[in-house]
Design a protein around this motif. Structure first.
Motif, short mmCIF file in Angstrom:
data_model
loop_
_atom_site.label_atom_id
_atom_site.label_comp_id
_atom_site.label_asym_id
_atom_site.label_seq_id
_atom_site.Cartn_x
_atom_site.Cartn_y
_atom_site.Cartn_z
N TYR A 32 10.67 56.48 75.96
CA TYR A 32 10.94 57.91 75.81
C TYR A 32 9.69 58.77 75.64
O TYR A 32 9.47 59.71 76.38
CB TYR A 32 11.87 58.15 74.63
N PHE A 33 8.88 58.51 74.62
CA PHE A 33 7.80 59.43 74.25
C PHE A 33 6.44 58.88 74.63
O PHE A 33 6.20 57.68 74.56
CB PHE A 33 7.84 59.69 72.74
N GLY A 34 5.54 59.78 75.02
CA GLY A 34 4.17 59.40 75.32
C GLY A 34 3.99 58.67 76.63
O GLY A 34 3.09 57.85 76.78
N LYS A 35 4.84 58.95 77.59
CA LYS A 35 4.81 58.22 78.86
C LYS A 35 3.49 58.41 79.60
O LYS A 35 2.87 57.43 80.01
CB LYS A 35 5.97 58.66 79.75
N SER A 36 3.07 59.64 79.79
CA SER A 36 1.87 59.87 80.60
C SER A 36 0.61 59.38 79.90
O SER A 36 -0.28 58.83 80.54
CB SER A 36 1.74 61.36 80.95
N LYS A 37 0.55 59.52 78.59
CA LYS A 37 -0.62 59.05 77.84
C LYS A 37 -0.71 57.53 77.90
O LYS A 37 -1.79 56.96 78.12
CB LYS A 37 -0.53 59.54 76.39
N THR A 38 0.42 56.85 77.72
CA THR A 38 0.42 55.39 77.75
C THR A 38 0.15 54.88 79.16
O THR A 38 -0.52 53.87 79.34
CB THR A 38 1.76 54.84 77.24
N LYS A 39 0.67 55.58 80.17
CA LYS A 39 0.40 55.18 81.56
C LYS A 39 -1.10 55.27 81.85
O LYS A 39 -1.68 54.34 82.42
CB LYS A 39 1.18 56.04 82.54
N ILE A 43 -3.53 52.16 82.79
CA ILE A 43 -4.36 52.15 84.01
C ILE A 43 -5.82 51.90 83.64
O ILE A 43 -6.51 51.12 84.32
CB ILE A 43 -4.19 53.47 84.78
N ASP A 44 -6.30 52.55 82.59
CA ASP A 44 -7.69 52.36 82.17
C ASP A 44 -7.96 50.93 81.71
O ASP A 44 -9.07 50.42 81.88
CB ASP A 44 -8.05 53.34 81.06
N ASN A 45 -6.96 50.30 81.12
CA ASN A 45 -7.12 48.93 80.59
C ASN A 45 -6.42 47.90 81.47
O ASN A 45 -5.81 46.96 80.97
CB ASN A 45 -6.59 48.86 79.17
N ILE A 46 -6.51 48.08 82.77
CA ILE A 46 -5.84 47.16 83.70
C ILE A 46 -6.38 45.74 83.56
O ILE A 46 -5.67 44.77 83.83
CB ILE A 46 -5.95 47.67 85.16
N PHE A 74 -1.60 52.52 90.91
CA PHE A 74 -0.83 52.98 89.75
C PHE A 74 -0.87 54.49 89.59
O PHE A 74 0.07 55.07 89.06
CB PHE A 74 -1.31 52.30 88.47
N THR A 75 -1.95 55.13 90.00
CA THR A 75 -1.99 56.59 89.91
C THR A 75 -1.13 57.24 90.99
O THR A 75 -0.68 58.37 90.81
CB THR A 75 -3.43 57.13 90.01
N SER A 76 -0.87 56.54 92.07
CA SER A 76 -0.09 57.13 93.17
C SER A 76 1.40 56.85 93.07
O SER A 76 2.18 57.46 93.79
CB SER A 76 -0.63 56.65 94.51
N VAL A 77 1.83 55.91 92.23
CA VAL A 77 3.25 55.59 92.11
C VAL A 77 3.71 55.81 90.67
O VAL A 77 2.90 55.87 89.75
CB VAL A 77 3.56 54.12 92.51
N ASP A 78 5.00 55.91 90.50
CA ASP A 78 5.58 56.02 89.17
C ASP A 78 5.99 54.62 88.72
O ASP A 78 6.90 54.01 89.31
CB ASP A 78 6.79 56.96 89.19
#
Length: 121
Positions: A32-39, A43-46, A74-78
């Motif tokens: 639910y919360f913090g989706k974009s920040k966690t994504k 991505i940064d910690n792949i 990952f930046t181009s897809v959801d």
């Protein structure tokens, strides 16, 4: 025959690695919360996702794609469009079956072919 089998095994392993990376990355995302920040953090910690997949499924590090490729992907897809790996594996069992295919069935078939007398049926 050996080249075709090797190519098949490589493709199977590539598919498994791809599915495991995506599924593991998806499992790290909140519901639910913090989706974009966690994504963005995922991505940064792949590299940590790669390490988890490599440890859990015992894939050689050399067979993984470059991290930059997955960061762009990952930046181009959801990632929310993909299933979590654990729930996908519980429902289908595909990863386990593919590993069994690679580790047991194909080598057994190759032994049978190599032990054959070489005549056409």
């Amino acid at each position: 025959l050996d080249r075709k089998v090797a190519a098949l095994l490589k493709r199977i392993q590539d598919v498994m690695i791809h599915a495991c990376i995506i599924g593991t990355a998806r499992m790290k995302l909140p519901k639910y919360f913090g989706k974009s920040k966690t994504k963005a953090k995922t991505i940064d910690n792949i590299d940590t996702v790669y390490a988890e997949v490599q440890a859990k499924y015992r894939f050689p590090a050399a067979n993984f794609p470059k991290e930059e490729e997955y960061k762009m992907f990952f930046t181009s897809v959801d990632l929310y469009d993909f299933s979590k790996l654990e729930s996908f594996e519980k429902k289908t069992g595909h990863i386990e079956r593919l590993q069994e295919l690679m580790n047991t069935h194909i080598p057994r078939l190759l032994r049978t072919v190599s032990q054959g007398d070489g005549t056409d049926p």
